[in-house]
Every structure is written in C-alpha cells, then in structure tokens.
Design a protein around this motif. Structure first.
Motif, mmCIF file in Angstrom:
data_model
loop_
_atom_site.group_PDB
_atom_site.id
_atom_site.type_symbol
_atom_site.label_atom_id
_atom_site.label_comp_id
_atom_site.label_asym_id
_atom_site.label_seq_id
_atom_site.Cartn_x
_atom_site.Cartn_y
_atom_site.Cartn_z
ATOM 1 N N PRO A 53 0.889 -1.386 -0.137
ATOM 2 C CA PRO A 53 0.458 0.148 -0.227
ATOM 3 C C PRO A 53 0.496 1.118 0.066
ATOM 4 C CG PRO A 53 -0.245 -1.243 1.949
ATOM 5 C CD PRO A 53 0.850 -1.563 0.872
ATOM 6 N N LEU A 54 2.046 1.380 0.277
ATOM 7 C CA LEU A 54 3.089 2.431 0.445
ATOM 8 C C LEU A 54 3.918 2.156 -0.639
ATOM 9 C CD1 LEU A 54 3.758 3.168 4.146
ATOM 10 C CD2 LEU A 54 1.798 4.044 2.268
ATOM 11 N N GLN A 55 3.656 1.338 -1.392
ATOM 12 C CA GLN A 55 5.225 1.285 -2.599
ATOM 13 C C GLN A 55 6.323 1.514 -2.323
ATOM 14 O OE1 GLN A 55 2.789 4.538 -3.180
ATOM 15 N NE2 GLN A 55 0.949 3.212 -2.979
ATOM 16 N N LEU A 56 6.786 1.370 -1.192
ATOM 17 C CA LEU A 56 8.413 1.437 0.118
ATOM 18 C C LEU A 56 9.262 1.177 -1.964
ATOM 19 C CD1 LEU A 56 7.904 0.648 3.044
ATOM 20 C CD2 LEU A 56 7.296 2.514 1.673
ATOM 21 N N ASP A 57 9.700 -0.015 -2.466
ATOM 22 C CA ASP A 57 10.444 -0.740 -3.263
ATOM 23 C C ASP A 57 10.311 0.265 -4.953
ATOM 24 O OD1 ASP A 57 10.815 -2.273 -1.652
ATOM 25 O OD2 ASP A 57 10.221 -3.898 -2.229
ATOM 26 N N LEU A 58 9.234 0.568 -5.216
ATOM 27 C CA LEU A 58 9.254 1.454 -6.379
ATOM 28 C C LEU A 58 9.770 3.010 -5.348
ATOM 29 C CD1 LEU A 58 8.640 2.335 -8.749
ATOM 30 C CD2 LEU A 58 6.113 3.109 -8.495
ATOM 31 N N LYS A 59 9.323 3.476 -4.375
ATOM 32 C CA LYS A 59 9.632 4.634 -3.874
ATOM 33 C C LYS A 59 11.067 5.440 -3.924
ATOM 34 C CE LYS A 59 5.064 6.326 -1.555
ATOM 35 N NZ LYS A 59 4.254 6.182 -0.434
ATOM 36 N N GLU A 60 11.330 3.427 -3.317
ATOM 37 C CA GLU A 60 13.523 3.570 -3.261
ATOM 38 C C GLU A 60 14.072 3.602 -4.698
ATOM 39 O OE1 GLU A 60 16.812 0.740 -1.223
ATOM 40 O OE2 GLU A 60 14.628 0.235 -1.255
ATOM 41 N N ALA A 61 13.323 3.746 -5.642
ATOM 42 C CA ALA A 61 14.019 3.678 -6.784
ATOM 43 C C ALA A 61 13.763 4.726 -7.399
ATOM 44 C CB ALA A 61 13.521 2.173 -7.128
ATOM 45 N N ILE A 62 12.858 5.356 -7.142
ATOM 46 C CA ILE A 62 12.237 6.738 -7.614
ATOM 47 C C ILE A 62 13.819 7.254 -6.602
ATOM 48 C CG2 ILE A 62 11.069 8.539 -7.680
ATOM 49 C CD1 ILE A 62 8.618 6.478 -8.098
ATOM 50 N N SER A 63 13.507 7.312 -5.178
ATOM 51 C CA SER A 63 14.157 8.334 -4.212
ATOM 52 C C SER A 63 15.098 8.650 -5.117
ATOM 53 C CB SER A 63 15.043 7.205 -2.945
ATOM 54 O OG SER A 63 15.496 7.969 -2.000
ATOM 55 N N LYS A 64 16.405 7.094 -5.053
ATOM 56 C CA LYS A 64 17.778 6.994 -6.180
ATOM 57 C C LYS A 64 17.510 7.853 -7.477
ATOM 58 C CE LYS A 64 18.962 2.104 -4.244
ATOM 59 N NZ LYS A 64 18.481 1.057 -4.570
ATOM 60 N N ILE A 65 17.133 8.066 -8.212
ATOM 61 C CA ILE A 65 17.010 9.362 -9.457
ATOM 62 C C ILE A 65 16.961 10.550 -8.644
ATOM 63 C CG2 ILE A 65 16.279 9.752 -11.914
ATOM 64 C CD1 ILE A 65 14.779 6.411 -12.031
#
Length: 347
Positions: A53-65
């Motif tokens: 529900p919080l999309q943590l893996d995707l947010k982590e990848a976005i955070s790197k960019i």
C-alpha cells in the motif's frame, strides 16, 4: 507554519483504513488474512496478492533518481489523484477557496468543482508570467492552495522562479507546483527547495518523458506532514502491483528516457522554426515542454482539416490568452514532417 492547522478538522481525527498487511510485523509464508485467491491468478505473473500500500520498493528506486527521501514521496494514480486528495484533505467544501492561474491545466478547476471548493482565477500576464500583485489581492483567510503549472500547460513556458519563490515565502497555505513537463525544461526542479518550504508540494509524472501515460502513475513530493496526510486519506491500494512492477522496470532504462528527451527538445526547436516560416502561422510561442503553442489564422478550420488527414492536435483557440491557438505535441521526426507538409499545403 504548521501544516496540521491547514488540514480539515475531520481529517485531523480521521482513522485511516487499516489493511490486512498493516496488522502484522515480520515475515510470513502463508497468507490467510486478506481473503485473496490463494491459488494464484490466470496470468503469467501472479497478481493474486494485494500490492504494497505504500509502494516502498518503487519509492526507493525513485528516491535514487530524484534524491528525495521516501518519507517525502507520495505516489498517486496519476498526478490527478494527488490533486484530488489535496482538495479532500485541506479544503472545506463550501468554505475554502483555491487560486488557479489561467491559462493552465484544467484538472485543478475540475477537482475543485467536484469537491465544492471555490475557484479564484488570476489570469497570467500577457507574457504568460505571474501577476503577483493580483494574486496577493485575491488571497484571503480561506485560501488554502495556489496551483502553479511550470512549465505551463498550454503555453509551454516556465514561470519566473523568483516570482514563485515570492509566493512560497509569503503565502500561508499550500503552493502546488506542477512540473509535469520539467524534464524538457532548462529550469531546475523545485524539488531542491523542499527543505526550505514546508508548504511546498511538487507534482511530477511518469506520463510524459517516461512514456508511461497508460500506467497512470504520478508523484508528489513535499514535507513529511503533507505526505503523511496524503497517505492517511488515499485509498489503501491506490497503485496496483502491475504498475509498480512496470515502473520499476522502466526506471532501469533511464538512458533511453534521457535520449528521448534530447530528441524531443531538438525536434521542438526544429518544428518551431519550420512553423514560423509558414504564412498562416502568426506566432510560435517559446516552449520548455514537449509541445508548442502556435497562433494560427483560422485555427479552428486548420484543426478540422488536420483531423480530416488523421493528424490530431489540440484546439486551444477558446482558452483565455490563447485565442486562435493550437497546441502541438512534439512527435517523431516523420510525424512532425507530416504536420509541416499539411500546413504548408493549406496556404
């Protein structure tokens, strides 16, 4: 400024829906808690389980960019969901108001109308820049949000950064900067200002430069209090697992995206130059986006003739300050050539 004071009273006391996956900690191998289909799904990939529900893996990848911490990131079903949730969380229906700056993206007003929130319009100046004096006069105690689109849709130009900073420093509500087209602009993103302004919300999207419009995935970056409130009011599983998986795969191809951006910008400059040579084209406005706004003689007739040839642009001829204008998305080189040839033949 305390962001909690801006939110609606009923949101302050709201108890968000607790998903089945929120109610245990640790690892598990047998899931009998969420009434899912335990046998799988009739697809090559299994989508029988509810997504994070919080999309943590995707947010982590976005955070790197993006260089933005996960806790300052919200993902929505398109940027439109983030826009709608901002109304639902911060604007009291029938009482509060927001300011939009026509000509601008139409969903700000649509979402306001859906949520019964007054819209106050302050037109851009003739040069498509902010009218700071008129904006200041329009703000009152019930003004909760100012929506700023930069690069602006449909005009294509970036708004003066110092003008936006003036609003951020002086307005006591939320300032939402919609950067859907920032990848095509020379202007820097306002993401780098998140630590300076607790009331700043920056919207970005996967629909434009990333070529993922069909996935409906938008991003909102803001201070922790704003993101916490958005997470509190959003639907539990607002980003489906297929979208999360495909977006993660796309983020591994950033070199391809950057190459498309370079080509788009080069084609934008070429198309602008070619359009300016056509007699029926009265003016080609400078653009920092992946589209061009052009004033064209008999714009509606030209639009209809293009449709007859299977070429679709956007008729903006009745939009404030865009009278007689068509908005033209930058296509491939061959698509742009086809458009140019058709316009030349109409003279």
């Amino acid at each position: 400024m305390d962001i909690k004071d801006l939110q609606r009273e009923n949101i302050k006391t709201l108890r968000p829906y607790s998903t089945a996956r929120d109610e245990f900690k640790g690892q598990a191998s047998v899931f009998l808690d969420a009434n899912e289909n335990s046998f799988g799904s009739p697809l090559p990939a299994n989508y029988n389980r509810y997504p994070d529900p919080l999309q943590l893996d995707l947010k982590e990848a976005i955070s790197k960019i993006k260089g933005v911490p996960i806790e300052n990131t919200f993902l929505g079903n398109g940027s439109d969901e983030a826009i709608d949730l901002l109304f639902r969380a911060f604007c009291n229906p029938g009482k509060d108001n927001v300011i939009i700056l026509p000509p601008t993206y139409g969903m700000y007003e649509v979402s306001a109308n859906i949520n019964d929130v007054e819209v106050r319009k302050v037109n851009l100046l003739p040069n498509f820049q902010l009218d700071l004096e008129k904006i200041a006069e329009t703000i009152d105690a019930n003004t909760k949000i100012i929506f700023i689109c930069s690069p602006n849709n449909p005009t294509g130009n970036s708004l003066n950064r110092t003008d936006i900073e003036t609003i951020l420093a002086n307005f006591k509500g939320l300032v939402v900067i919609d950067e859907a087209y920032i990848n095509f602009a020379k202007q820097k993103t306002f993401i780098q200002e998140l630590t300076e302004y607790v009331n700043l919300v920056v919207l970005q999207t996967f629909s434009k430069a990333w070529g993922l419009a069909a996935l409906r995935l938008g991003m909102a970056f803001s201070s922790r209090p704003v993101i916490d409130i958005l997470n509190k009011v959003k639907p539990p599983y607002n980003i489906n697992q297929a979208t999360q998986d495909l977006a993660l795969a796309a983020l591994e191809n950033i070199q391809q995206v950057n190459e498309w951006i370079k080509i788009t910008v080069a084609e934008r400059e070429r198309l602008s130059a070619e359009l300016a040579k056509i007699p029926m084209v009265k003016k080609v406005y400078p653009s920092d986006a992946n589209f061009i706004l052009a004033e064209i003689a008999n714009a509606v007739d030209v639009y209809n003739k293009l449709v007859d040839h299977g070429v679709i642009v956007r008729d903006r001829s009745k939009v404030t300050l865009c009278e007689g204008c068509l908005r033209i998305t930058i296509g491939t080189a061959s698509e742009n050539d086809q458009l140019i040839d058709l316009l030349r033949a109409m003279n």
